[in-house]
Design a protein around this motif. Sequence first.
Motif, PDB file in Angstrom:
ATOM      1  N   HIS A  44       0.976  -1.376  -0.145  1.00 30.96           N
ATOM      2  CA  HIS A  44      -0.095  -0.115   0.006  1.00 30.96           C
ATOM      3  C   HIS A  44       0.696   1.421  -0.096  1.00 30.96           C
ATOM      4  O   HIS A  44       0.809   2.042  -0.864  1.00 30.96           O
ATOM      5  CB  HIS A  44      -0.935   0.015   1.180  1.00 30.96           C
ATOM      6  CG  HIS A  44      -1.937   0.895   1.076  1.00 30.96           C
ATOM      7  ND1 HIS A  44      -2.942   1.073   2.312  1.00 30.96           N
ATOM      8  CD2 HIS A  44      -2.387   1.623   0.320  1.00 30.96           C
ATOM      9  CE1 HIS A  44      -3.816   2.026   1.780  1.00 30.96           C
ATOM     10  NE2 HIS A  44      -3.531   2.424   0.426  1.00 30.96           N
ATOM     11  N   ASP A  55      -9.151   5.112   4.185  1.00 31.25           N
ATOM     12  CA  ASP A  55      -8.734   4.537   3.006  1.00 31.25           C
ATOM     13  C   ASP A  55      -9.743   3.492   2.898  1.00 31.25           C
ATOM     14  O   ASP A  55      -9.658   2.296   3.489  1.00 31.25           O
ATOM     15  CB  ASP A  55      -7.445   4.400   2.663  1.00 31.25           C
ATOM     16  CG  ASP A  55      -7.303   3.999   1.288  1.00 31.25           C
ATOM     17  OD1 ASP A  55      -7.962   3.645   0.335  1.00 31.25           O
ATOM     18  OD2 ASP A  55      -5.834   3.643   0.763  1.00 31.25           O
ATOM     19  N   TRP A  77     -10.146   1.879  -0.396  1.00 32.22           N
ATOM     20  CA  TRP A  77      -9.861   1.069  -1.668  1.00 32.22           C
ATOM     21  C   TRP A  77      -9.399  -0.232  -1.314  1.00 32.22           C
ATOM     22  O   TRP A  77      -8.938  -0.518  -0.022  1.00 32.22           O
ATOM     23  CB  TRP A  77      -8.619   1.631  -2.384  1.00 32.22           C
ATOM     24  CG  TRP A  77      -8.920   2.956  -3.030  1.00 32.22           C
ATOM     25  CD1 TRP A  77      -9.321   4.295  -2.612  1.00 32.22           C
ATOM     26  CD2 TRP A  77      -8.523   3.262  -4.379  1.00 32.22           C
ATOM     27  NE1 TRP A  77      -9.290   5.274  -3.321  1.00 32.22           N
ATOM     28  CE2 TRP A  77      -8.755   4.592  -4.627  1.00 32.22           C
ATOM     29  CE3 TRP A  77      -7.956   2.421  -5.343  1.00 32.22           C
ATOM     30  CZ2 TRP A  77      -8.794   5.327  -6.110  1.00 32.22           C
ATOM     31  CZ3 TRP A  77      -7.951   3.039  -6.657  1.00 32.22           C
ATOM     32  CH2 TRP A  77      -8.002   4.424  -6.964  1.00 32.22           C
ATOM     33  N   HIS A 135      -3.027   9.628   0.669  1.00 27.34           N
ATOM     34  CA  HIS A 135      -2.449   8.740   1.399  1.00 27.34           C
ATOM     35  C   HIS A 135      -1.574   9.361   2.482  1.00 27.34           C
ATOM     36  O   HIS A 135      -1.332   8.784   3.543  1.00 27.34           O
ATOM     37  CB  HIS A 135      -1.656   8.036   0.565  1.00 27.34           C
ATOM     38  CG  HIS A 135      -2.538   6.853  -0.160  1.00 27.34           C
ATOM     39  ND1 HIS A 135      -3.166   7.255  -1.418  1.00 27.34           N
ATOM     40  CD2 HIS A 135      -2.744   5.577  -0.069  1.00 27.34           C
ATOM     41  CE1 HIS A 135      -3.726   6.188  -1.692  1.00 27.34           C
ATOM     42  NE2 HIS A 135      -3.632   5.246  -1.095  1.00 27.34           N
ATOM     43  N   TRP A 151     -13.036   7.082  -0.102  1.00 27.79           N
ATOM     44  CA  TRP A 151     -12.583   7.539   1.365  1.00 27.79           C
ATOM     45  C   TRP A 151     -13.480   7.955   2.142  1.00 27.79           C
ATOM     46  O   TRP A 151     -14.556   8.347   1.743  1.00 27.79           O
ATOM     47  CB  TRP A 151     -11.566   8.802   1.249  1.00 27.79           C
ATOM     48  CG  TRP A 151     -10.186   8.379  -0.079  1.00 27.79           C
ATOM     49  CD1 TRP A 151     -10.245   8.397  -1.154  1.00 27.79           C
ATOM     50  CD2 TRP A 151      -8.940   7.809   0.365  1.00 27.79           C
ATOM     51  NE1 TRP A 151      -9.049   8.055  -1.799  1.00 27.79           N
ATOM     52  CE2 TRP A 151      -8.432   7.845  -0.697  1.00 27.79           C
ATOM     53  CE3 TRP A 151      -8.489   7.709   1.852  1.00 27.79           C
ATOM     54  CZ2 TRP A 151      -6.896   7.621  -0.648  1.00 27.79           C
ATOM     55  CZ3 TRP A 151      -7.104   7.497   1.869  1.00 27.79           C
ATOM     56  CH2 TRP A 151      -6.454   7.253   0.726  1.00 27.79           C
ATOM     57  N   HIS A 169      -7.214  -2.114  -1.937  1.00 27.20           N
ATOM     58  CA  HIS A 169      -5.755  -2.292  -1.578  1.00 27.20           C
ATOM     59  C   HIS A 169      -5.487  -2.059  -0.355  1.00 27.20           C
ATOM     60  O   HIS A 169      -4.226  -2.396   0.349  1.00 27.20           O
ATOM     61  CB  HIS A 169      -5.029  -1.648  -2.702  1.00 27.20           C
ATOM     62  CG  HIS A 169      -5.044  -0.121  -2.720  1.00 27.20           C
ATOM     63  ND1 HIS A 169      -4.764   0.687  -3.657  1.00 27.20           N
ATOM     64  CD2 HIS A 169      -4.927   0.710  -1.409  1.00 27.20           C
ATOM     65  CE1 HIS A 169      -4.715   2.169  -3.570  1.00 27.20           C
ATOM     66  NE2 HIS A 169      -4.899   2.029  -1.902  1.00 27.20           N
TER      67      HIS A 169
HETATM   68 MN    MN Z   1      -4.636   3.586  -0.765  1.00 25.54          MN
END
Ligand code: MN
Length: 237
Positions: free
Chosen positions: A68, A202, A204, A120, A169, A206
């Motif tokens: 990540h 986060d 996502w 991020h 997000w 991933h």
């Molecule tokens: Mn991410």
Amino acid sequence: MNTTHEEAKIKSLTRRQFLGRAAGTAAVIAATGFISNAQETQVHVLMELPYASNALEPVITANTISFHYGRHHKAYVDNLNKLIAGTQFAGMSLDKIIIATSGKSENASIFNNAAQVWNHNFYWKSLKPQGGGEPAASLKQKIEKSFGSLDKCKEALSQAATSQFGSGWAWLVSDGDLLKVVKTGNAENPMTGNMKPLLTIDVWEHAYYLDYQNRRADYVRDVIEKLINWEFAASNI
Ligand code: MN
């Protein structure tokens, strides 16, 4: 690839070695003289993680961090530098690039990569080892004024994070006098809607798939209860 071996290698690194490795790209750019004048030609660098790569275990493992942070986050930084080279965006701060490219389809790639770098950077700071618990009194009072209670705020955050369809997000933001919870899709950031981000999660795939597979709700629950960094949220008000 052999992820077990890679994980063992990363676990065996000290924090300094890990960060040094992650910062390698920036060092190479600097060594090749790409930064001729740091003030005029801003090259974006991968931020240092504020903790060791295994410090968020068992909620977020060093294996997840290696992909990540070490791959996805790094790729956004590298892509952004390539995309803005020689353009009007080359000398701009991350915030300015995001505001300047938001909603402009011709700049969608630059927006996506710049916003993902920003998001991020903000996400890693929104987490900390032994996080969770209760915010300090001043933030807690603001939360109670806006949501009724800390539990209701956490429920809203959890609801936003689990209900975001696809990648995106969940955010705690300040909007005028009140705090709110909002969710955004893909790389979108509440700052483009004149809201001030206080912390983010986060969602996502991933971010959680290596540790939680499809169980996003479990990842969100554990992040809120065990990792969320209320001091960072308070510092952003
Ligand atoms: Mn991410």
